[in-house]
Write a protein that holds these residues in place. Structure first.
Motif, short mmCIF file in Angstrom:
data_model
loop_
_atom_site.label_atom_id
_atom_site.label_comp_id
_atom_site.label_asym_id
_atom_site.label_seq_id
_atom_site.Cartn_x
_atom_site.Cartn_y
_atom_site.Cartn_z
N ALA A 76 66.32 -76.66 53.87
CA ALA A 76 66.19 -78.12 53.77
C ALA A 76 65.10 -78.53 53.54
CB ALA A 76 66.83 -78.40 55.23
N ALA A 77 63.91 -77.81 53.85
CA ALA A 77 62.62 -78.65 53.48
C ALA A 77 62.01 -78.52 52.08
CB ALA A 77 61.51 -78.16 54.57
N GLU A 78 62.55 -77.33 51.72
CA GLU A 78 62.31 -77.13 50.13
C GLU A 78 62.99 -77.76 48.95
OE1 GLU A 78 62.61 -73.02 49.76
OE2 GLU A 78 60.62 -72.68 50.49
N ASN A 79 62.88 -79.17 49.26
CA ASN A 79 63.79 -80.07 48.34
C ASN A 79 65.16 -79.59 47.88
OD1 ASN A 79 63.56 -82.15 46.47
ND2 ASN A 79 62.99 -80.66 44.75
N ASP A 80 65.95 -79.14 48.99
CA ASP A 80 67.14 -78.66 49.00
C ASP A 80 68.23 -79.62 48.46
OD1 ASP A 80 68.65 -76.47 48.91
OD2 ASP A 80 69.28 -76.44 51.26
N SER A 81 69.23 -79.09 47.37
CA SER A 81 69.84 -79.97 46.69
C SER A 81 71.35 -79.84 47.38
CB SER A 81 70.06 -79.54 45.02
OG SER A 81 71.01 -78.46 45.16
N THR A 82 71.61 -78.77 48.34
CA THR A 82 72.97 -79.02 48.87
C THR A 82 73.16 -79.98 49.65
OG1 THR A 82 74.33 -77.54 50.40
CG2 THR A 82 72.11 -77.88 51.07
N ILE A 89 73.50 -86.50 44.88
CA ILE A 89 73.99 -87.03 43.67
C ILE A 89 72.73 -87.75 43.09
CG2 ILE A 89 75.64 -88.73 42.78
CD1 ILE A 89 77.40 -88.11 44.78
N ARG A 90 72.18 -88.64 43.79
CA ARG A 90 71.16 -89.54 43.27
C ARG A 90 69.57 -89.31 43.42
NH1 ARG A 90 73.81 -95.37 45.11
NH2 ARG A 90 76.02 -95.08 44.60
N ARG A 91 69.50 -88.36 44.16
CA ARG A 91 67.82 -88.11 44.36
C ARG A 91 67.39 -87.28 43.09
NH1 ARG A 91 64.49 -86.96 48.65
NH2 ARG A 91 65.86 -88.59 49.83
N GLY A 92 66.19 -87.52 42.63
CA GLY A 92 65.70 -86.69 41.47
C GLY A 92 65.19 -85.18 42.09
N LEU A 93 66.00 -84.40 41.84
CA LEU A 93 65.72 -82.82 42.28
C LEU A 93 65.47 -82.12 41.28
CD1 LEU A 93 68.39 -83.11 45.22
CD2 LEU A 93 66.07 -83.41 45.43
N ALA A 94 65.06 -80.96 41.74
CA ALA A 94 65.09 -79.59 40.71
C ALA A 94 66.43 -79.12 40.50
CB ALA A 94 64.40 -78.24 41.42
N ARG A 95 67.00 -78.97 39.36
CA ARG A 95 68.39 -78.67 39.16
C ARG A 95 68.51 -77.49 38.15
NH1 ARG A 95 71.85 -82.45 42.08
NH2 ARG A 95 70.45 -84.60 42.18
N ALA A 130 80.86 -85.80 40.43
CA ALA A 130 80.90 -85.31 41.67
C ALA A 130 81.87 -85.87 42.61
CB ALA A 130 79.41 -85.75 42.19
N TYR A 131 82.17 -86.87 42.37
CA TYR A 131 83.15 -87.88 43.51
C TYR A 131 84.51 -87.23 43.29
CZ TYR A 131 79.41 -91.22 43.86
OH TYR A 131 78.04 -91.83 44.13
N LYS A 132 84.69 -86.68 42.08
CA LYS A 132 86.32 -86.34 41.78
C LYS A 132 86.40 -84.82 42.34
CE LYS A 132 89.01 -84.90 37.77
NZ LYS A 132 89.20 -84.98 36.40
N GLU A 133 85.17 -84.07 42.47
CA GLU A 133 85.01 -82.74 43.00
C GLU A 133 84.97 -82.75 44.42
OE1 GLU A 133 82.85 -80.06 40.62
OE2 GLU A 133 83.71 -80.80 38.68
N THR A 152 68.42 -86.49 38.63
CA THR A 152 69.75 -87.19 39.37
C THR A 152 70.78 -86.43 38.59
OG1 THR A 152 70.16 -89.05 37.77
CG2 THR A 152 68.59 -89.14 39.92
N LEU A 153 71.98 -86.30 39.16
CA LEU A 153 73.12 -85.58 38.52
C LEU A 153 73.24 -86.67 37.12
CD1 LEU A 153 75.71 -84.88 41.40
CD2 LEU A 153 74.26 -83.31 39.87
N SER A 154 73.11 -87.64 37.19
CA SER A 154 73.56 -88.61 35.72
C SER A 154 72.21 -88.00 34.74
CB SER A 154 73.32 -90.19 36.20
OG SER A 154 74.43 -90.58 36.94
N ASN A 155 71.05 -88.02 35.44
CA ASN A 155 70.06 -87.45 34.55
C ASN A 155 70.47 -86.10 33.88
OD1 ASN A 155 67.32 -88.57 36.67
ND2 ASN A 155 68.30 -89.64 34.92
N MET A 156 71.12 -85.07 34.59
CA MET A 156 71.48 -83.94 34.40
C MET A 156 72.45 -83.84 33.47
SD MET A 156 69.74 -81.25 35.12
CE MET A 156 69.79 -79.47 34.55
#
Length: 444
Positions: free
Chosen positions: A210-216, A342-348, A331-334, A378-382
């Protein structure tokens, strides 16, 4: 003069071989590195976007029309409960088959805390490690030629004994004391399989992830973990007393194709997993006739969509990022609602295909690094990135601290620690095969 020209030619050859090319600007992005790993397989590192802070994107692009290239799905330890570094997962896959090599791969499925089971359908060389869809998540399935289909897949199993057919919805885990469950090589050496891990060690690992920039989007506390451990123990206890039919395959496993099997034994208690076979566990409510050694029964795994295609490999994730050329995450549909996810700039990490299903892209984006003017996605960026590099359809895979791309044994996501990666459940990459007459004319 001739001597100087030879030196210059040698330098240019060395530079090209390592892919260190001058930055080349394309529409929407700048190519930093481009290197051909094999015929039809290219690795690129690009800076995508406008402004001072851009996305550092790593791309593996493969030509699926090249018969020497194919998709490889890899389960850590060949066990649903196992996690491992992608470097080690690749090395293991390379070692068990001398006729192939995996020059590049990324992380794939999300997985469940404690049990480490992959979430969503996971198929490896025709055998399922998991068949249940999670919420309305997406999956990408591949046929024998590695041609992909992205959809919301779920799989159901069918067992035929004599003239009667029985369905089952779980593999490698029992939901309750009733029903039929199939266990294969991914479940462990014996059934039931007992995990020997402490709650304290598991909880520390979950906190670290969770501390490692986790995306879950899922969060778990100590009480949740205790409940999961009790559930695993309960399932193992139920499994010990069931009747088990031990089978060997009479053909090659695949999805949407019936597989004939030969019964080698029927037993209770703890039983060993047969080589090139599986175990059928009958819940306490079974109504089928118990076969005897030497009998033949059939197994069928069938998808809810695209039943006309025979599939051999699959991974799952969420959400869909590009659908028929439209870059918009679903994302919302699934079933995902987490704002951070959804909105955080993360590694993807993501996977996509072109409009004609001839090229496939597996992609990672680095985490935010302000000092290097790089930002996570973000997911939109991706979604925008995947369409921008040529995807007509694409979906998101696990990300955050799990995002990793290994090229020729180097994690290109971590410049300072190229041999490091977080432990993951499933990897997906490309394999190079040695073509020979045995490969070309191989039949089941």
């Amino acid at each position: 003069m001739l001597k100087h020209c030879k030196i210059l030619l040698i330098l240019l050859t060395i530079i090209s071989s390592f892919g260190f090319l001058f930055a080349e600007k394309k529409s929407g992005y700048t190519i930093i590195t481009e290197r051909e790993l094999d015929k039809g397989l290219v690795y690129k590192n690009i800076l995508y976007g406008k402004g001072r802070n851009k996305h550092s994107v790593h791309i593996l692009e493969a030509d699926l029309m090249n018969p020497a290239l194919s998709i490889e799905v890899m389960k850590s330890g060949d066990n649903v409960h196992h996690l491992g570094r992608l470097h080690d997962i690749i090395n293991y896959a390379d070692s068990i088959n001398g006729e192939k090599e995996i020059p590049g791969a990324v992380n794939a499925n999300f997985w469940r805390a404690y049990s480490n089971r992959p979430m969503g359908p996971t198929i490896i060389n025709g055998e399922p490690a998991e068949i249940r869809r999670y919420k309305l998540w997406s999956s990408i399935f591949f046929d024998e030629m590695s041609l992909p289909v992205i959809d919301s897949f779920e799989i159901k199993g069918f067992l035929r004994i004599e003239d009667k057919e029985f369905d089952f919805g779980y593999v490698n885990r029992r939901h309750d004391s009733s029903g039929i469950v199939l266990y294969n090589r991914f479940a462990g050496d014996t059934i039931p399989f007992i995990m020997n891990r402490t709650i304290e060690k598991e909880f520390k690992q979950i906190q670290k992830n969770a501390a490692e920039n986790d995306s879950t989007e899922e969060e778990i506390n100590l009480e949740d973990l205790r409940q999961q451990i009790e559930e695993e123990k309960r399932q193992s206890s139920q499994e010990f007393g069931t009747t088990k039919i031990i089978l060997v395959y009479k053909g090659r496993p695949r999805i949407n194709k019936q597989l004939k099997c030969r019964v080698i034994d029927v037993a209770r208690g703890a039983v060993e997993m047969p080589e090139n076979g599986c175990i059928i566990s009958l819940g306490y409510d079974y109504e089928c006739t118990i076969p005897k050694a030497g009998d033949e029964i059939s197994i069928l795994f069938e998808t809810n969509v695209h039943k006309e295609i025979v599939f051999f490999n699959a991974v799952s994730g969420t959400p869909r990022l590009v659908r028929d050329g439209n870059a918009k995450h679903e994302a919302y549909k699934e079933g995902s609602k987490g704002r951070r996810f959804i909105r955080r700039g993360l590694a993807r990490t993501a996977i996509g295909v072109d409009e004609h299903n001839q090229k496939i892209f597996i992609v990672t984006v680095e985490h935010t690094q302000s000092s290097k003017r790089k930002r996570g996605a973000t997911l939109s960026n991706m979604a925008t990135i995947m369409k921008g590099i040529g995807c007509y359809n694409a979906m998101n895979l696990d990300g955050g601290g799990s995002s990793v791309m290994v090229i020729d044994s180097i994690n290109v996501m971590r410049e300072s620690k190229p041999d490091y990666s977080r432990k993951i459940s499933v990897g997906i990459g490309f394999e190079k095969k040695k073509l020979n007459l045995h490969n070309i004319f191989k039949t089941d």
